[in-house]
Write an enzyme that holds these catalytic residues in place. Structure first.
Site, PDB file in Angstrom:
ATOM      1  N   LYS A  65     -10.579  -1.030  10.429  1.00 26.11           N
ATOM      2  CA  LYS A  65     -10.726  -2.209   9.571  1.00 26.11           C
ATOM      3  C   LYS A  65     -11.082  -3.450  10.399  1.00 26.11           C
ATOM      4  O   LYS A  65     -11.300  -4.525   9.839  1.00 26.11           O
ATOM      5  CB  LYS A  65      -9.437  -2.446   8.786  1.00 26.11           C
ATOM      6  N   ASP A 115       2.935  -4.495   7.987  1.00 24.51           N
ATOM      7  CA  ASP A 115       1.661  -3.789   7.849  1.00 24.51           C
ATOM      8  C   ASP A 115       0.562  -4.833   8.003  1.00 24.51           C
ATOM      9  O   ASP A 115       0.300  -5.613   7.086  1.00 24.51           O
ATOM     10  CB  ASP A 115       1.610  -3.107   6.473  1.00 24.51           C
ATOM     11  N   HIS A 122       0.869  -1.178   0.000  1.00 27.18           N
ATOM     12  CA  HIS A 122       0.000   0.000   0.000  1.00 27.18           C
ATOM     13  C   HIS A 122       0.912   1.236   0.000  1.00 27.18           C
ATOM     14  O   HIS A 122       2.035   1.188   0.502  1.00 27.18           O
ATOM     15  CB  HIS A 122      -0.825  -0.055   1.298  1.00 27.18           C
ATOM     16  N   GLN A 128      -4.703  -5.439   7.008  1.00 28.59           N
ATOM     17  CA  GLN A 128      -5.699  -6.332   6.411  1.00 28.59           C
ATOM     18  C   GLN A 128      -5.758  -7.695   7.097  1.00 28.59           C
ATOM     19  O   GLN A 128      -6.593  -8.518   6.754  1.00 28.59           O
ATOM     20  CB  GLN A 128      -5.393  -6.534   4.921  1.00 28.59           C
ATOM     21  N   CYS A 143      -4.755   2.446  -3.674  1.00 30.49           N
ATOM     22  CA  CYS A 143      -3.499   2.969  -3.085  1.00 30.49           C
ATOM     23  C   CYS A 143      -2.342   2.014  -3.328  1.00 30.49           C
ATOM     24  O   CYS A 143      -1.452   1.875  -2.473  1.00 30.49           O
ATOM     25  CB  CYS A 143      -3.658   3.268  -1.603  1.00 30.49           C
TER      26      CYS A 143
END
Lengths: 156, 417
Positions: free
Chosen positions: B237, B211, B134, B214, B375
């Site tokens: 999220k 990261d 991202h 998700q 993104c």
């Protein structure tokens, strides 16, 4: 918003789709005096605009790039409307289309064909698609052309 | 609406109707059609338990934290710190000092890039990222490389959207200081082999920044098992409010790092001659934090623990299989990202139809998807597409909703092709 939403099928099938199909015929002209690129980071629309300016009149303009149907249809209508127009008229028509799409302000006669974009008003995120060609052009004919972008920020 | 799924070797059921009843927004209509919310990778919906926790905080406990001696301030501080402890348990961090509240994943990664990067990177050092990051895991590293003279390296992927681990290994060297990569790709759903990658990075002495934005809503995260040095994620999220996120970091690294921002709460003493910084985690939490957001995040953790992440993973996997089969039968549809290990994201393009037009038509049928480059512009360039349509699932989605997506795509074909 929902009640006011036009028939989407109408928006696409009867008008936008037909205009957008002509996009590939609005290629950059043989003589190019100005070039400008515009993008819509929100969806990935990208237009490269090529312009033949004779003194203060738009002799011809055309496009390359990859974009959605609404953007392509708007670009075609812009190319057809502004052929022979002056730079001042191009700025004025761009401003009037923006006011029409955002606020429902009346359209001047020469912009009559763009009325079919009215349905886009019900989909605020698509206004940037309809306006990208016009914003790209107005930046292109500024004394100091800049890269056009209809959104300053892309969402994750 | 109980749907049977298989978890490991035993069959179980997942009561979708019960969880859906917890999410008030799922009952609304859009364009006079029942909402089918398939944009969970962008932001998830909130259960009433989270909404009520935030509501109660403002109705009964609101005050600043770590400051006042009055009852409300004590209550607000207790609620804020209780949320931190819940998050600690949720990701199995060793101690609460390693759990920093941030605005979200983006701020968490920027914090590491700016603070760790400024202190540890110099000309000739290398930062390794991947092709499927991202922008928020690309740009902060570009910025710090520009400032320090370090070099940014990018690990390639294959056509299925999987990392090339051989290339990853070759790109690692004694120059590599930081390796930053996502746990799960937001645009493709690819699940990266984090534990293996961490081990490979550690073998050359690099620190790892994961990261996890998700991953947290879909599977159980154990930062100690992964052995990553930093792990970043966002509340919104994972069914919590926007504006709150987490940076997990190993204590010894966080202690070496200078503060990211200066202000109240991150100091012990201040004089014009010298400031003494606070202990962890306060050292990295300058100013009044997003207290209600933290409380909401704590409630979201409670909620996910109650529903059970193992059950969530199994159920979502069954949805993924069903959706994959249904979508691949749509004429002209090409899936972008088809990794062997993947979570519930369907990213696709359709011949002759621009993603943005597809998104508008789907919206008109009540189906909310994300369209565009998500993104991840370099990734879109790799696949030679301007963008994709992305349908991303959460555990409150159903097979019937996937059917509605497929029906919506039939309408797209009817209108555009």
């Amino acid at each position: 918003m929902n009640a006011a939403a036009p028939d989407l099928q109408d928006l696409y099938r009867r008008t936008i789709k037909g205009q957008a199909a002509l996009f590939s015929q609005r290629r950059p002209p043989a003589i190019v005096t100005h070039r400008c690129e515009g993008s819509n980071p929100n969806c990935g629309d990208h237009l490269a605009l090529a312009l033949h300016l004779e003194d203060v009149a738009i002799a011809a303009l055309g496009f390359e790039g990859e974009s959605c149907l609404i953007c392509r249809a708007s670009a075609v209508m812009m190319a057809d409307t502004l052929a022979g127009a002056t730079v001042a008229q191009a700025h004025e028509f761009s401003r009037r289309l923006d006011a029409f799409l955002h606020d429902g302000q009346p359209l001047p006669g020469p912009l009559a064909t763009t009325r079919c974009l009215e349905g886009v008003r019900a989909y605020p995120s698509r206004l940037s698609c309809a306006l990208l060609p016009w914003q790209t052009l107005t930046r292109c004919i500024q004394p100091d052309p800049t890269y056009a972008t209809t959104h300053l920020e892309a969402k994750p | 609406m109980t749907q049977a799924v298989a978890t490991n070797d035993r069959a179980t059921t997942f009561d979708v109707a019960a969880v859906r009843a917890d999410f008030p927004i799922l009952a609304r209509n859009v364009h006079k059609k029942p909402l089918v919310y398939l944009d969970n990778a962008a932001s998830s919906q909130k259960p009433r338990q989270v909404i009520e926790a935030v509501d109660q905080y403002y109705r009964r406990h609101n005050a600043n934290v770590h400051r006042g001696l009055h009852t409300l301030s004590d209550e607000a501080t207790a609620a804020y710190e209780a949320a931190r402890e819940k998050v600690r348990g949720f990701i199995n961090a060793a101690e609460i000092a390693e759990v920093i509240f941030t605005k979200g994943t983006t701020e968490a990664i920027n914090l590491v890039a700016a603070s760790y990067g400024r202190a540890h990177l110099s000309a000739g050092d290398e930062v390794l990222i991947t092709y499927m990051e991202h922008h928020s895991n690309i740009v902060p590293w570009q910025m710090i490389c520009e400032q320090t003279g370090a070099v940014l390296r990018v690990c390639p992927i294959n056509e299925r959207g999987e990392l090339l681990l051989d290339a990853f290994e070759k790109l690692l060297s004694d120059k590599t200081r930081v390796v930053a990569f996502n746990h799960i790709s937001n645009a493709l759903g690819t699940v990266n082999p984090v534990k293996k990658m961490v081990k490979m990075a550690h073998a050359v002495g690099a620190v790892t920044v994961v990261d996890g934005a998700q991953a947290v809503p879909h599977q159980r995260i154990d930062v100690r098992d992964l052995d990553c040095d930093f792990y970043a994620f966002s509340g919104h999220k994972m069914f919590a409010p926007t504006g709150i996120g987490i940076l997990y970091g190993k204590r010894y690294l966080l202690e070496q790092m200078p503060p990211y921002q200066g202000g109240g709460d991150m100091i012990k003493t201040v004089s014009f001659e010298k400031t003494v910084y606070n202990e962890l985690p306060s050292k990295f939490e300058a100013g009044t934090p997003i207290i209600a957001g933290a409380v909401g995040l704590g409630a979201a953790v409670d909620y996910l623990e109650r529903v059970g992440l193992d059950a969530v993973s199994a159920y979502e996997h069954s949805l993924l299989e069903y959706g994959d089969q249904r979508l691949k039968s749509v004429p002209g549809l090409r899936m972008i990202g088809d990794a062997v290990d993947k979570t519930s994201v369907f990213s696709f393009v359709m011949e002759g139809a621009h993603p943005h037009d597809i998104g508008t038509i789907l919206s008109h049928t009540g189906v909310a998807v994300r369209t565009g480059h998500h993104c991840t512009e370099p990734l879109m360039k790799f696949f030679k597409v301007p963008g994709t349509v992305r349908a991303s699932l959460a555990f409150y989605n159903t097979r019937e909703e996937i059917d509605q997506l497929v029906d919506g795509l039939a309408k797209v074909r009817e209108m555009l092709l």
